[in-house]
Design an enzyme around this catalytic site. Structure first.
Site, mmCIF file in Angstrom:
data_model
loop_
_atom_site.group_PDB
_atom_site.id
_atom_site.type_symbol
_atom_site.label_atom_id
_atom_site.label_comp_id
_atom_site.label_asym_id
_atom_site.label_seq_id
_atom_site.Cartn_x
_atom_site.Cartn_y
_atom_site.Cartn_z
ATOM 1 C CG ASP A 192 -2.159 0.791 1.089
ATOM 2 O OD1 ASP A 192 -2.402 1.293 -0.007
ATOM 3 O OD2 ASP A 192 -2.924 0.892 2.070
ATOM 4 C CG HIS A 232 -8.866 0.322 -4.697
ATOM 5 N ND1 HIS A 232 -9.778 1.233 -4.201
ATOM 6 C CD2 HIS A 232 -7.704 0.545 -4.021
ATOM 7 C CE1 HIS A 232 -9.202 1.969 -3.264
ATOM 8 N NE2 HIS A 232 -7.945 1.582 -3.140
#
Length: 499
Positions: free
Chosen positions: A225, A362
């Site tokens: 991330d 996403h």
């Protein structure tokens, strides 16, 4: 957030704003290892010297900007301590003399030998500023109204899942405390509470921590991330594929901020906080039950492929746009390559090609890159969150169901910085992630009406048949609530908020 060596001490003293004394720079340091994490896949922070040079050219004062704003997702342990002010006069009287010396500016975090034992940042909700008799309009309606006002019409949360503290009116501010051990964090919190002498009380708290061992930098679904954070003019040197954004999109009163603000708000930033529960066992079961059927992959690899297509990156961090059907950990660990893509490919129509990356992935939903012409430079955030909660238990793995035990809840303490919440976080959630055009985001998207587990039917998840629809009939991410805050500059704390 950072500095230069010429020698360092001379420059540091020269760059200190008037409210910081040389004695704060001369304070003995005992840290020999960084309080930040540094996974290979994430863009490296600039050195102190690089940041000093870039900020001087752009006119940024990194000693005045709170440290979390520009750093991104590199915290090891971080506590979010939400508080209620019960004696505003006493609180304000301690801000300048007691709390300000603990606040960590950007410049202090760029070199290990200048990092504090625990980094401290401070932000206030609109109710908090009002409680402190600060009535200036900061020029952001989302902040002024609070996140609860955005829930149904913009964010699409089911409010019954919200923590009561976020649904109420008691959160006036939040201390962000980051270090490499929880003991350090707790010791600093005790110091802050003693200094404030009963002027605040705890409204809620959430302890975050990087995941263990080789999962450091990965969120609880397992994906690396923070790779896609933008480069900020005056702070960081862009990597290939990394968008370069004016500082005013994140810092009030800087180049690129077009809204009229009070002078004291310069170098502050709006912080959007969200507690996002992740239903990891359910997510993993969905991948297994709906695994793709690439004949060259095993069943487990086909499940991993579906997850990568939903996210837009493999768990390693490699983008599916560059490696659509097979993970490439070497590519993932190379910041010179892992963000260098824009969804366009020679011989493929950008408006129809989903063989490389689904439109609904996403990553693509929250930054369409070349899907918009010209590429969007107006709707960006700096993400600075951290995982919270324990690893998935054996019992949860066996049952494929998340435990209802609150102590076993896990997820992401989501933090986003911007100078305009409606053009930043709220825009990305409502107009991109929740937008049914090209498919609702399969990770964080909602119907926008506050209803849970509404089916989503994106195409493009199967690269062998991009027209195939795979229905997702459950939410893997559940909002537990949040709030909007303003992170003031150090000079604002000293000259406006403190008395």
């Amino acid at each position: 957030m950072r500095f230069a060596f010429v020698p360092f001490l001379a420059v540091a003293i020269a760059l200190q704003p008037a409210f910081c004394t040389p004695s704060s720079v001369l304070k003995p340091r005992t840290r020999t290892n960084s309080l930040l994490i540094n996974p290979a896949a994430l863009p490296a922070l600039p050195s102190a010297q690089q940041a000093a040079s870039a900020s001087a050219e752009a006119g940024l004062n990194l000693t005045n900007i709170q440290g979390d704003i520009l750093i991104g997702m590199k915290k090891n342990k971080e506590l979010f301590f939400f508080f209620t002010i019960i004696n505003s006069t006493l609180f304000r009287s301690q801000l300048g003399s007691g709390i300000l010396p603990l606040i960590t500016p950007t410049s202090q975090l760029l070199a290990v030998d200048t990092q504090p034992t625990t980094a401290v940042n401070l932000a206030f909700s609109q109710r908090g500023l009002t409680t402190l008799d600060i009535t200036d309009d900061l020029g952001d309606t989302a902040f002024a109204n609070g996140q609860i006002d955005n829930v149904a019409s913009i964010l699409g949360d089911e409010t019954s899942n919200w923590e009561s503290a976020f649904a109420g009116t008691s959160i006036h501010g939040v201390f962000l405390l980051a270090s490499d051990t929880v003991d350090n964090v707790n010791a600093t919190l005790s110091q802050i509470q003693a200094l404030l002498n009963g002027s605040i009380t705890e409204a809620y708290s959430l302890q975050g921590q990087a995941r263990p061992a080789d999962q450091q930098g990965h969120e609880h679904f397992g994906f690396m991330d923070g790779i896609s954070n933008p480069a900020v003019t005056g702070f960081s040197t862009p990597l290939p594929g990394q968008q370069v954004i004016d500082p005013g999109l994140f810092l009030l009163g800087e180049t690129g901020d077009t809204v009229t603000r009070p002078a004291w708000a310069k170098d502050g930033s709006f912080l959007a906080f969200r507690q996002l529960q992740q239903r990891v066992p359910e997510f993993n079961k969905f991948l297994v039950d709906n695994a793709l059927s690439n004949p060259n992959l095993t069943a487990d690899q086909n499940a991993e492929l579906l997850g990568a297509r939903m996210m837009g990156r493999w768990k390693s961090g490699a983008p599916v746009d560059l490696t659509p059907t097979v993970d490439d950990p070497v590519l993932a660990a190379d910041p010179q390559r892992n963000n260098n893509f824009n969804y366009s490919h020679p011989g493929f129509d950008l408006d129809t090609d989903q063989t490389h990356c689904p439109f609904s992935a996403h990553l693509r939903k929250t930054n369409p890159r070349a899907g918009l012409n010209p590429e969007n430079t107006a709707n960006h955030i700096i993400r600075a969150g951290i995982p919270y909660g324990p690893e998935v238990t054996d019992a949860e793995n066996a049952s494929n169901v998340s435990s209802t035990d609150p102590s076993l809840e896990r997820g992401l303490a989501f933090v986003a910085y911007q100078s305009d919440i409606n053009a930043g976080f709220a825009f990305l959630q409502q107009l991109w992630a929740n937008n049914a055009a090209y498919g609702v985001d399969p990770i964080i998207g909602t119907d926008g009406l506050g209803q849970a587990d509404v089916p989503r039917s994106p195409s493009g998840l199967d690269p062998a048949d991009p027209t195939r629809i795979i229905t997702i009939d459950q939410d893997f991410v559940v909002s537990r609530g949040g709030e909007y805050f303003f992170s003031p500059s150090l000079s604002a704390i000293q000259n406006t908020l403190a008395i």
